[in-house]
Design an enzyme around this catalytic site. Structure first.
Site, short mmCIF file in Angstrom:
data_model
loop_
_atom_site.label_atom_id
_atom_site.label_comp_id
_atom_site.label_asym_id
_atom_site.label_seq_id
_atom_site.Cartn_x
_atom_site.Cartn_y
_atom_site.Cartn_z
N HIS A 101 1.16 2.00 -2.15
CA HIS A 101 1.14 2.34 -3.46
C HIS A 101 2.01 1.83 -4.43
CE1 HIS A 101 4.00 5.07 -1.97
NE2 HIS A 101 4.33 5.45 -3.25
N HIS A 103 3.88 2.19 -8.15
CA HIS A 103 4.23 3.25 -9.24
C HIS A 103 4.11 2.46 -10.48
CE1 HIS A 103 6.12 6.41 -6.60
NE2 HIS A 103 6.09 5.21 -5.83
#
Length: 136
Positions: A101, A103
């Site tokens: 992922h 940010h």
């Protein structure tokens, strides 16, 4: 591929509710429930890959292109002054969920400052040794 015991996979499947900001065939972008600042979002690939070591290059590149697109839009909407784009790999680097992922953390001029660190003071010999190990 979805991993049954992964919290992000459960969010992608809709088993856990999220505040979805964007979605397409490859990615889902959600608000972080423990934000570093107002508007902190996460880009999640819909297929499970533990980290940058595992994700195919085209999906990692697509996440970067999506990050550029979104922060360009979000900067205006949030009236922020900049962005941190952060991607951690492995626990030692701060990764807390083993699902690749990215940010997207908006930064405000009068807000808290993140990612400050003490610079190492290495000798020329130490730099030569490190360079010798990693130079192609």
């Amino acid at each position: 591929m979805i991993k049954d015991d992964c919290i992000f996979c459960k969010i992608i499947k809709g088993d856990i509710p999220s505040r979805t900001l964007y979605e397409d065939d490859s990615y889902k972008v959600i608000m972080d429930i423990e934000p570093a600042d107002k508007g902190h979002a996460l880009i999640l690939p819909k297929d499970h890959y533990a980290d940058l070591y595992e994700i195919p290059e085209d999906l990692a590149a697509g996440a970067t292109k999506l990050a550029k697109k979104l922060i360009t839009e979000f900067t205006t909407k949030l009236n922020c002054d900049g962005y941190n784009i952060l991607q951690n790999n492995k626990e030692a680097a701060g990764q807390t969920v083993s699902h690749y992922h990215v940010h997207l953390i908006p930064r405000y001029a009068d807000g808290q400052k993140l990612f400050r660190y003490e610079h190492l003071k290495l000798t020329s010999e130490e730099m030569d040794e490190i360079e010798g190990k990693i130079k192609k």
